[in-house]
Motif scaffolding. Structure first.
Motif, PDB file in Angstrom:
ATOM      1  N   LEU A  31       0.823  -1.215   0.000  1.00 44.60           N
ATOM      2  CA  LEU A  31       0.000   0.000   0.000  1.00 44.60           C
ATOM      3  C   LEU A  31       0.855   1.262   0.000  1.00 44.60           C
ATOM      4  O   LEU A  31       0.523   2.239  -0.671  1.00 44.60           O
ATOM      5  N   SER A  32       1.942   1.250   0.743  1.00 43.38           N
ATOM      6  CA  SER A  32       2.821   2.422   0.761  1.00 43.38           C
ATOM      7  C   SER A  32       3.424   2.680  -0.614  1.00 43.38           C
ATOM      8  O   SER A  32       3.502   3.817  -1.068  1.00 43.38           O
ATOM      9  N   THR A  33       3.820   1.622  -1.293  1.00 37.67           N
ATOM     10  CA  THR A  33       4.378   1.759  -2.635  1.00 37.67           C
ATOM     11  C   THR A  33       3.330   2.285  -3.601  1.00 37.67           C
ATOM     12  O   THR A  33       3.605   3.170  -4.419  1.00 37.67           O
ATOM     13  N   GLY A  34       2.111   1.768  -3.518  1.00 33.71           N
ATOM     14  CA  GLY A  34       1.035   2.235  -4.387  1.00 33.71           C
ATOM     15  C   GLY A  34       0.681   3.690  -4.141  1.00 33.71           C
ATOM     16  O   GLY A  34       0.488   4.462  -5.084  1.00 33.71           O
ATOM     17  N   LEU A  35       0.614   4.092  -2.872  1.00 33.40           N
ATOM     18  CA  LEU A  35       0.307   5.489  -2.555  1.00 33.40           C
ATOM     19  C   LEU A  35       1.425   6.414  -3.014  1.00 33.40           C
ATOM     20  O   LEU A  35       1.163   7.516  -3.503  1.00 33.40           O
ATOM     21  N   PHE A  36       2.667   5.969  -2.852  1.00 33.04           N
ATOM     22  CA  PHE A  36       3.802   6.785  -3.285  1.00 33.04           C
ATOM     23  C   PHE A  36       3.778   6.984  -4.798  1.00 33.04           C
ATOM     24  O   PHE A  36       3.969   8.091  -5.292  1.00 33.04           O
ATOM     25  N   SER A  37       3.523   5.898  -5.543  1.00 36.38           N
ATOM     26  CA  SER A  37       3.521   6.014  -7.006  1.00 36.38           C
ATOM     27  C   SER A  37       2.329   6.838  -7.489  1.00 36.38           C
ATOM     28  O   SER A  37       2.447   7.594  -8.448  1.00 36.38           O
ATOM     29  N   SER A  38       1.179   6.722  -6.835  1.00 35.54           N
ATOM     30  CA  SER A  38       0.039   7.533  -7.254  1.00 35.54           C
ATOM     31  C   SER A  38       0.268   9.005  -6.918  1.00 35.54           C
ATOM     32  O   SER A  38      -0.171   9.890  -7.659  1.00 35.54           O
ATOM     33  N   ASP A  39       0.973   9.284  -5.838  1.00 32.52           N
ATOM     34  CA  ASP A  39       1.303  10.668  -5.507  1.00 32.52           C
ATOM     35  C   ASP A  39       2.266  11.257  -6.537  1.00 32.52           C
ATOM     36  O   ASP A  39       2.120  12.404  -6.961  1.00 32.52           O
ATOM     37  N   LYS A  40       3.247  10.466  -6.963  1.00 35.79           N
ATOM     38  CA  LYS A  40       4.173  10.926  -7.999  1.00 35.79           C
ATOM     39  C   LYS A  40       3.442  11.157  -9.319  1.00 35.79           C
ATOM     40  O   LYS A  40       3.737  12.102 -10.050  1.00 35.79           O
ATOM     41  N   ALA A  41       2.487  10.281  -9.649  1.00 36.01           N
ATOM     42  CA  ALA A  41       1.706  10.456 -10.870  1.00 36.01           C
ATOM     43  C   ALA A  41       0.877  11.734 -10.797  1.00 36.01           C
ATOM     44  O   ALA A  41       0.755  12.466 -11.782  1.00 36.01           O
ATOM     45  N   LYS A  42       0.323  12.019  -9.629  1.00 30.02           N
ATOM     46  CA  LYS A  42      -0.456  13.247  -9.452  1.00 30.02           C
ATOM     47  C   LYS A  42       0.433  14.482  -9.640  1.00 30.02           C
ATOM     48  O   LYS A  42       0.033  15.446 -10.293  1.00 30.02           O
ATOM     49  N   GLU A  43       1.627  14.451  -9.092  1.00 30.44           N
ATOM     50  CA  GLU A  43       2.552  15.574  -9.265  1.00 30.44           C
ATOM     51  C   GLU A  43       2.923  15.755 -10.736  1.00 30.44           C
ATOM     52  O   GLU A  43       3.019  16.891 -11.222  1.00 30.44           O
ATOM     53  N   THR A  44       3.122  14.658 -11.446  1.00 30.70           N
ATOM     54  CA  THR A  44       3.467  14.735 -12.861  1.00 30.70           C
ATOM     55  C   THR A  44       2.319  15.324 -13.672  1.00 30.70           C
ATOM     56  O   THR A  44       2.526  16.169 -14.552  1.00 30.70           O
ATOM     57  N   ILE A  45       1.104  14.907 -13.372  1.00 33.45           N
ATOM     58  CA  ILE A  45      -0.070  15.443 -14.076  1.00 33.45           C
ATOM     59  C   ILE A  45      -0.223  16.924 -13.795  1.00 33.45           C
ATOM     60  O   ILE A  45      -0.500  17.720 -14.702  1.00 33.45           O
ATOM     61  N   GLN A  46      -0.048  17.337 -12.539  1.00 31.62           N
ATOM     62  CA  GLN A  46      -0.175  18.751 -12.192  1.00 31.62           C
ATOM     63  C   GLN A  46       0.882  19.595 -12.898  1.00 31.62           C
ATOM     64  O   GLN A  46       0.615  20.703 -13.353  1.00 31.62           O
ATOM     65  N   ALA A  47       2.103  19.069 -13.013  1.00 25.68           N
ATOM     66  CA  ALA A  47       3.161  19.805 -13.704  1.00 25.68           C
ATOM     67  C   ALA A  47       2.845  19.932 -15.192  1.00 25.68           C
ATOM     68  O   ALA A  47       3.067  20.988 -15.798  1.00 25.68           O
ATOM     69  N   GLY A  48       2.314  18.867 -15.789  1.00 20.93           N
ATOM     70  CA  GLY A  48       1.935  18.922 -17.199  1.00 20.93           C
ATOM     71  C   GLY A  48       0.809  19.901 -17.454  1.00 20.93           C
ATOM     72  O   GLY A  48       0.811  20.640 -18.444  1.00 20.93           O
ATOM     73  N   LEU A  49      -0.176  19.917 -16.550  1.00 25.38           N
ATOM     74  CA  LEU A  49      -1.275  20.873 -16.704  1.00 25.38           C
ATOM     75  C   LEU A  49      -0.801  22.312 -16.537  1.00 25.38           C
ATOM     76  O   LEU A  49      -1.287  23.212 -17.219  1.00 25.38           O
ATOM     77  N   ALA A  50       0.132  22.530 -15.641  1.00 21.32           N
ATOM     78  CA  ALA A  50       0.658  23.884 -15.460  1.00 21.32           C
ATOM     79  C   ALA A  50       1.388  24.363 -16.712  1.00 21.32           C
ATOM     80  O   ALA A  50       1.353  25.537 -17.054  1.00 21.32           O
TER      81      ALA A  50
END
Length: 89
Positions: A31-50
């Motif tokens: 679960l920690s690995t999954g949450l970490f990777s989903s958080d990184k994906a969210k940061e990547t999406i936010q950077a792309g949208l910006a």
């Protein structure tokens, strides 16, 4: 007693508790690995949208090319320039 066979209830409980503890550690790691990777994906999406978020601004005038026959006219070409404005982050 020499004829005693099988596992007692206490030994079964100890083995069961050990399995539960080990499986909970593995579940926490997964679960920690999954949450970490989903958080990184969210940061990547936010950077792309910006990067892609912005607005277009008209620069100069709009030029229409038309042909007139009688009283009716037909626009055949539209030309204009736009300026991409990046938002301040």
């Amino acid at each position: 007693m020499p004829n005693q066979r099988g596992i007692t209830g206490l030994e079964t409980a100890i083995v069961l508790i050990a399995f539960v503890v080990v499986s909970s550690v593995f579940a926490f790691a997964a679960l920690s690995t999954g949450l970490f990777s989903s958080d990184k994906a969210k940061e990547t999406i936010q950077a792309g949208l910006a990067e892609t978020r912005g607005s277009m601004e008209l620069k100069g005038s709009v030029v229409l090319t038309s042909s007139v026959s009688g009283t009716a006219g037909t626009v055949s070409d539209i030309a204009f320039q736009v300026l991409a404005v990046r938002p301040s982050i």
